[in-house]
Design a protein around this motif. Structure first.
Motif, PDB file in Angstrom:
ATOM      1  N   LEU A  86       0.803  -1.224   0.000  1.00 47.02           N
ATOM      2  CA  LEU A  86       0.000   0.000   0.000  1.00 47.02           C
ATOM      3  C   LEU A  86       0.835   1.274   0.000  1.00 47.02           C
ATOM      4  CD1 LEU A  86      -2.943   0.866   0.054  1.00 47.02           C
ATOM      5  CD2 LEU A  86      -2.758   1.023   2.536  1.00 47.02           C
ATOM      6  N   HIS A  87       1.739   1.377   0.930  1.00 41.98           N
ATOM      7  CA  HIS A  87       2.458   2.641   1.101  1.00 41.98           C
ATOM      8  C   HIS A  87       3.311   2.989  -0.107  1.00 41.98           C
ATOM      9  CE1 HIS A  87       1.950   2.160   5.713  1.00 41.98           C
ATOM     10  NE2 HIS A  87       0.878   2.620   5.129  1.00 41.98           N
ATOM     11  N   ARG A  88       3.746   1.948  -0.788  1.00 45.84           N
ATOM     12  CA  ARG A  88       4.495   2.179  -2.013  1.00 45.84           C
ATOM     13  C   ARG A  88       3.703   3.059  -2.980  1.00 45.84           C
ATOM     14  NH1 ARG A  88       4.574  -1.562  -6.198  1.00 45.84           N
ATOM     15  NH2 ARG A  88       3.832  -3.192  -4.807  1.00 45.84           N
ATOM     16  N   HIS A  89       2.395   2.868  -2.983  1.00 43.45           N
ATOM     17  CA  HIS A  89       1.574   3.662  -3.889  1.00 43.45           C
ATOM     18  C   HIS A  89       1.211   5.013  -3.295  1.00 43.45           C
ATOM     19  CE1 HIS A  89       1.215   0.496  -6.759  1.00 43.45           C
ATOM     20  NE2 HIS A  89       0.705  -0.333  -5.883  1.00 43.45           N
ATOM     21  N   LEU A  90       1.050   5.030  -1.996  1.00 47.08           N
ATOM     22  CA  LEU A  90       0.511   6.249  -1.392  1.00 47.08           C
ATOM     23  C   LEU A  90       1.565   7.300  -1.119  1.00 47.08           C
ATOM     24  CD1 LEU A  90      -2.184   4.876   1.031  1.00 47.08           C
ATOM     25  CD2 LEU A  90      -2.334   5.556  -1.355  1.00 47.08           C
ATOM     26  N   GLU A  95       4.441   8.399  -2.728  1.00 47.95           N
ATOM     27  CA  GLU A  95       4.781   9.344  -3.783  1.00 47.95           C
ATOM     28  C   GLU A  95       3.519   9.762  -4.533  1.00 47.95           C
ATOM     29  OE1 GLU A  95       7.270   7.155  -6.335  1.00 47.95           O
ATOM     30  OE2 GLU A  95       7.674   5.657  -4.799  1.00 47.95           O
ATOM     31  N   GLY A  96       3.671  10.836  -5.262  1.00 46.19           N
ATOM     32  CA  GLY A  96       2.602  11.268  -6.152  1.00 46.19           C
ATOM     33  C   GLY A  96       1.305  11.569  -5.448  1.00 46.19           C
ATOM     34  N   LYS A  97       1.394  12.395  -4.429  1.00 39.65           N
ATOM     35  CA  LYS A  97       0.197  12.695  -3.649  1.00 39.65           C
ATOM     36  C   LYS A  97      -0.832  13.503  -4.432  1.00 39.65           C
ATOM     37  CE  LYS A  97       2.030  12.602   1.056  1.00 39.65           C
ATOM     38  NZ  LYS A  97       1.826  11.244   1.501  1.00 39.65           N
ATOM     39  N   ARG A 106      -1.992  12.661  -7.474  1.00 44.95           N
ATOM     40  CA  ARG A 106      -2.900  11.782  -8.208  1.00 44.95           C
ATOM     41  C   ARG A 106      -3.951  11.186  -7.293  1.00 44.95           C
ATOM     42  NH1 ARG A 106       1.178   8.438  -9.858  1.00 44.95           N
ATOM     43  NH2 ARG A 106       2.545   9.272 -11.479  1.00 44.95           N
TER      44      ARG A 106
END
Lengths: 102, 102
Positions: free
Chosen positions: A92-96, A98-100, A102
């Motif tokens: 999960l955190h991998r996606h959350l 960076e790129g806040k 999107r």
DNA sequence: ACGATATGCAATGATTCTATTGCATGTCAA
DNA sequence: TTGACATGCAATAGAATCATTGCATATCGT
């Protein structure tokens, strides 16, 4: 943590009843099956049978989120958030992070 | 965000194929259905049919994690991580932040 | 206009989930 | 020791999930 464990954890979180069990086990740790059932009813939810709760707890245990111990005839359930934290870190955190935007 | 939305999001994350779709959409945004299928095959996974992918994408869309737009005959899928972030804030992080020892 | 391409829609089947019911087992307390 | 209590085990049943197949539709390039 291998793929299957990760999968079991995410599957374990997929059901609202199980998420509520986790909620309550964190609020008051080390509850017996009976207590969990009782609270489940007390909180105005659509009364679910003891066996249903047992099956949910089995899933949580298989996912490593709950550890069971016995004290006489009562079954004690302890929450273990470490696998949850690990799963969140892995996927999960991998996606959350960076790129806040999107 | 209401309970049903939260539930849809966690259910959407419960399937490994859907999690991989999210992985790929983040790696390369705005892919068409065709591209997603192609990559799915290319990455050595057990080839899953186009319709299966479509159904997974429908679930992701209903959960608000994917937005669809059309460009001619191609369907473009855009990832939206905001609902995911919100769901994590509402349910998950509440448990993970405190009590790091458990 | 025609063929190739990208996708939709519908029906179906297999498997898994969720919840239930009934009965059995083991433990505590009087 | 006996009865009440906490839980286990097994067999369903209904619903949801996951994937497939076959055919239909619409768009693009030539």
């Amino acid at each position: 943590m291998n793929d299957e464990q990760l999968d079991q954890i995410f599957k374990a979180l997929a059901d609202p009843t199980r998420r509520r069990i986790i909620d309550r086990l964190r609020k008051q740790p080390n509850q017996s099956l009976f207590q969990i059932c009782a609270l489940s009813v007390a909180e105005g939810e659509k009364a679910v049978s003891r066996q249903a709760i047992t099956q949910h707890l089995d899933m949580l245990e298989k996912a490593g989120l709950v550890h069971v111990s016995w004290s006489g005839r009562t079954k004690i359930h302890a929450l273990d958030l470490k696998p949850l934290r690990k799963a969140a870190d892995i996927w999960l955190h991998r996606h959350l992070q960076e790129g806040k935007d999107r």
